[in-house]
Write a protein that holds these residues in place. Structure first.
Motif, PDB file in Angstrom:
ATOM      1  N   ARG A  42      -1.072  12.901  -4.355  1.00 56.43           N
ATOM      2  CA  ARG A  42      -0.928  11.752  -4.419  1.00 56.43           C
ATOM      3  C   ARG A  42      -1.769  11.299  -4.696  1.00 56.43           C
ATOM      4  O   ARG A  42      -3.310  11.582  -3.982  1.00 56.43           O
ATOM      5  N   TRP A  44      -3.928   8.572  -3.916  1.00 55.21           N
ATOM      6  CA  TRP A  44      -4.468   7.321  -2.839  1.00 55.21           C
ATOM      7  C   TRP A  44      -6.606   6.528  -3.502  1.00 55.21           C
ATOM      8  O   TRP A  44      -7.103   7.323  -3.748  1.00 55.21           O
ATOM      9  N   GLN A  92      -6.156   8.830   7.932  1.00 56.64           N
ATOM     10  CA  GLN A  92      -5.320   9.287   5.690  1.00 56.64           C
ATOM     11  C   GLN A  92      -6.872   9.013   5.090  1.00 56.64           C
ATOM     12  O   GLN A  92      -7.195  10.061   4.358  1.00 56.64           O
ATOM     13  N   GLU A 133      -1.528   3.727  -1.898  1.00 48.25           N
ATOM     14  CA  GLU A 133      -1.037   5.015  -2.553  1.00 48.25           C
ATOM     15  C   GLU A 133      -0.140   4.361  -4.041  1.00 48.25           C
ATOM     16  O   GLU A 133       0.478   4.304  -3.801  1.00 48.25           O
TER      17      GLU A 133
END
Length: 148
Positions: A42, A44, A92, A133
């Motif tokens: 993904r 980010w 994260q 995201e």
């Protein structure tokens, strides 16, 4: 990674600087320089809850990323942004920064200094950091070296 070719994914693995475009309430495009990385396939980017672009994305989650390498290679990504801002956001951010810096362990470079993991996570909490995201809707560009 949805909607990206293998060549585009490879380009994103090596390019971590982008222009992020959001739209203000009047419909005017606004651009900011951001760092990006691929985490679990993904795209980010890191931000804070107080940033203007975060407020814009909460109102309208559409965004475009423009990624380029300083030569002829570039990629434009039209996306919908999900803001990840829960209690997992500091960790994260650690994963994102490790990806962007190519460091599986050890200190993290952050605004001209080096922080150990504990100090980095504390800084993420203090700055109210979150993750953008990007869900890719469309991509286009030139990600392989052109032949002239």
């Amino acid at each position: 990674m949805t909607n990206l070719s293998p060549e585009e994914v490879e380009f994103l693995r090596t390019q971590h600087s982008a222009a992020m475009i959001t739209v203000d309430a009047a419909g005017v495009a606004k651009t900011a320089r951001v760092g990006i990385g691929l985490v679990n396939g993904r795209i980010w980017s890191s931000g804070t809850a107080e940033r203007v672009r975060t407020r814009r994305l909460r109102r309208d989650p559409r965004s475009t990323l423009f990624v380029f390498d300083g030569t002829f290679r570039w990629l434009s990504i039209e996306a919908t942004v999900t803001i990840l801002d829960g209690p997992q956001a500091p960790e994260q951010n650690l994963r994102l920064f490790r990806e962007m810096q190519g460091r599986a362990s050890g200190p993290i470079s952050y605004f001209g200094g080096e922080l150990d993991e504990e100090a980095f996570l504390a800084r993420m909490v203090a700055e109210n950091r979150l993750i953008y995201e990007f869900e890719v809707a469309r991509s286009y560009g030139v990600v392989t070296a052109p032949s002239f």
